[in-house]
Design a protein around this motif. Structure first.
Motif, PDB file in Angstrom:
ATOM      1  N   VAL A 180      69.653  20.042  27.483  1.00 40.85           N
ATOM      2  CA  VAL A 180      71.054  20.135  27.085  1.00 40.85           C
ATOM      3  C   VAL A 180      71.109  20.487  25.600  1.00 40.85           C
ATOM      4  CG1 VAL A 180      73.260  18.930  26.957  1.00 40.85           C
ATOM      5  CG2 VAL A 180      71.662  18.381  28.795  1.00 40.85           C
ATOM      6  N   PRO A 181      71.541  21.707  25.253  1.00 37.33           N
ATOM      7  CA  PRO A 181      71.678  22.058  23.836  1.00 37.33           C
ATOM      8  C   PRO A 181      72.664  21.123  23.128  1.00 37.33           C
ATOM      9  CG  PRO A 181      71.831  24.009  25.203  1.00 37.33           C
ATOM     10  CD  PRO A 181      71.849  22.825  26.127  1.00 37.33           C
ATOM     11  N   SER A 182      72.487  20.937  21.826  1.00 35.08           N
ATOM     12  CA  SER A 182      73.277  19.952  21.081  1.00 35.08           C
ATOM     13  C   SER A 182      74.773  20.257  21.062  1.00 35.08           C
ATOM     14  CB  SER A 182      72.756  19.844  19.655  1.00 35.08           C
ATOM     15  OG  SER A 182      72.879  21.093  19.011  1.00 35.08           O
ATOM     16  N   ASN A 183      75.173  21.508  21.135  1.00 31.60           N
ATOM     17  CA  ASN A 183      76.595  21.846  21.079  1.00 31.60           C
ATOM     18  C   ASN A 183      77.253  21.906  22.461  1.00 31.60           C
ATOM     19  OD1 ASN A 183      75.239  24.096  21.923  1.00 31.60           O
ATOM     20  ND2 ASN A 183      76.410  25.538  20.674  1.00 31.60           N
ATOM     21  N   THR A 184      76.557  21.492  23.491  1.00 33.30           N
ATOM     22  CA  THR A 184      77.078  21.548  24.865  1.00 33.30           C
ATOM     23  C   THR A 184      77.869  20.291  25.184  1.00 33.30           C
ATOM     24  OG1 THR A 184      75.200  22.867  25.570  1.00 33.30           O
ATOM     25  CG2 THR A 184      76.435  21.754  27.289  1.00 33.30           C
ATOM     26  N   ARG A 185      79.036  20.467  25.781  1.00 34.35           N
ATOM     27  CA  ARG A 185      79.820  19.334  26.265  1.00 34.35           C
ATOM     28  C   ARG A 185      79.496  19.132  27.737  1.00 34.35           C
ATOM     29  NH1 ARG A 185      85.234  18.464  23.709  1.00 34.35           N
ATOM     30  NH2 ARG A 185      84.868  16.485  24.719  1.00 34.35           N
ATOM     31  N   VAL A 186      79.563  17.900  28.173  1.00 28.17           N
ATOM     32  CA  VAL A 186      79.320  17.547  29.575  1.00 28.17           C
ATOM     33  C   VAL A 186      80.619  16.967  30.118  1.00 28.17           C
ATOM     34  CG1 VAL A 186      77.957  16.148  31.157  1.00 28.17           C
ATOM     35  CG2 VAL A 186      76.898  17.051  29.072  1.00 28.17           C
ATOM     36  N   TRP A 187      81.111  17.553  31.193  1.00 27.73           N
ATOM     37  CA  TRP A 187      82.368  17.118  31.805  1.00 27.73           C
ATOM     38  C   TRP A 187      82.111  16.575  33.207  1.00 27.73           C
ATOM     39  CZ3 TRP A 187      86.344  16.878  28.640  1.00 27.73           C
ATOM     40  CH2 TRP A 187      86.407  17.745  27.552  1.00 27.73           C
ATOM     41  N   LEU A 188      82.584  15.360  33.470  1.00 31.07           N
ATOM     42  CA  LEU A 188      82.557  14.791  34.815  1.00 31.07           C
ATOM     43  C   LEU A 188      83.884  15.104  35.485  1.00 31.07           C
ATOM     44  CD1 LEU A 188      81.201  11.140  34.544  1.00 31.07           C
ATOM     45  CD2 LEU A 188      79.966  13.202  35.116  1.00 31.07           C
ATOM     46  N   ALA A 189      83.842  15.597  36.690  1.00 27.47           N
ATOM     47  CA  ALA A 189      85.057  15.808  37.474  1.00 27.47           C
ATOM     48  C   ALA A 189      85.345  14.505  38.214  1.00 27.47           C
ATOM     49  CB  ALA A 189      84.862  16.951  38.458  1.00 27.47           C
ATOM     50  N   LYS A 195      91.150   9.096  40.091  1.00 28.56           N
ATOM     51  CA  LYS A 195      91.169   9.974  41.263  1.00 28.56           C
ATOM     52  C   LYS A 195      91.122  11.449  40.880  1.00 28.56           C
ATOM     53  CE  LYS A 195      91.781   6.777  44.411  1.00 28.56           C
ATOM     54  NZ  LYS A 195      90.602   6.247  44.993  1.00 28.56           N
ATOM     55  N   ASP A 196      91.618  11.780  39.691  1.00 31.35           N
ATOM     56  CA  ASP A 196      91.591  13.167  39.233  1.00 31.35           C
ATOM     57  C   ASP A 196      91.435  13.198  37.723  1.00 31.35           C
ATOM     58  OD1 ASP A 196      94.063  12.191  38.543  1.00 31.35           O
ATOM     59  OD2 ASP A 196      95.207  13.808  39.430  1.00 31.35           O
ATOM     60  N   GLY A 197      91.197  14.377  37.198  1.00 35.10           N
ATOM     61  CA  GLY A 197      91.000  14.526  35.764  1.00 35.10           C
ATOM     62  C   GLY A 197      89.540  14.744  35.429  1.00 35.10           C
ATOM     63  N   LYS A 198      89.228  14.554  34.150  1.00 35.66           N
ATOM     64  CA  LYS A 198      87.862  14.777  33.692  1.00 35.66           C
ATOM     65  C   LYS A 198      87.509  13.763  32.620  1.00 35.66           C
ATOM     66  CE  LYS A 198      89.589  18.236  30.497  1.00 35.66           C
ATOM     67  NZ  LYS A 198      89.674  19.624  30.173  1.00 35.66           N
ATOM     68  N   VAL A 199      86.206  13.531  32.476  1.00 39.46           N
ATOM     69  CA  VAL A 199      85.673  12.606  31.484  1.00 39.46           C
ATOM     70  C   VAL A 199      84.562  13.337  30.751  1.00 39.46           C
ATOM     71  CG1 VAL A 199      84.472  10.412  31.150  1.00 39.46           C
ATOM     72  CG2 VAL A 199      86.224  10.609  32.921  1.00 39.46           C
ATOM     73  N   SER A 200      84.545  13.218  29.428  1.00 35.80           N
ATOM     74  CA  SER A 200      83.510  13.862  28.624  1.00 35.80           C
ATOM     75  C   SER A 200      82.359  12.888  28.384  1.00 35.80           C
ATOM     76  CB  SER A 200      84.101  14.302  27.286  1.00 35.80           C
ATOM     77  OG  SER A 200      83.103  14.895  26.491  1.00 35.80           O
TER      78      SER A 200
END
Length: 115
Positions: free
Chosen positions: A4-13, A82-87
């Motif tokens: 994972v590059p340092s500037n990459t964001r990770v999003w959970l659905a 139930k919906d949305g995203k988490v970083s």
């Protein structure tokens, strides 16, 4: 482990996803439901209904990547929404992939004094 590059964001659905989907339909879900660009280089993580399977998609500037992991025992820790995203951060993603609760990591040791 996925690099994972340092500037990459990770999003959970948040919520559950149909795990029969491939990169194209998961990318469409990232674009429409999460309101993010699937070709931005960020990682998008999706979990199945039973909680023991997840898929991660990202674009690495050369092509589309799809990673899948199934736990033999236990479930992946997931937000209750139930919906949305988490970083998440890269270290939290590592804990998630190991089946560790990434929401409240505990530091095990801290120095009492410097020097």
């Amino acid at each position: 482990m996925i690099p994972v590059p340092s500037n990459t964001r990770v999003w959970l659905a948040a919520g559950v996803t149909d795990m029969r989907r491939g990169f194209n339909t998961l990318a469409a879900q990232a674009e429409q439901v999460l309101a993010e660009d699937p070709y931005s280089g960020h990682m998008f993580v999706f979990r199945g209904r039973r909680g023991d399977l997840l898929k991660i998609i990202w674009w690495d500037a050369q092509g589309a990547c799809l990673f899948s992991k199934r736990l033999e025992r236990g479930r992946f820790v997931w937000p209750a929404a139930k919906d949305g995203k988490v970083s998440l951060g890269p270290s939290q993603l590592s804990m998630l992939l190991e089946g560790i609760d990434w929401r409240m990591p505990q530091k095990t040791w801290r120095p009492l004094q410097a020097g």
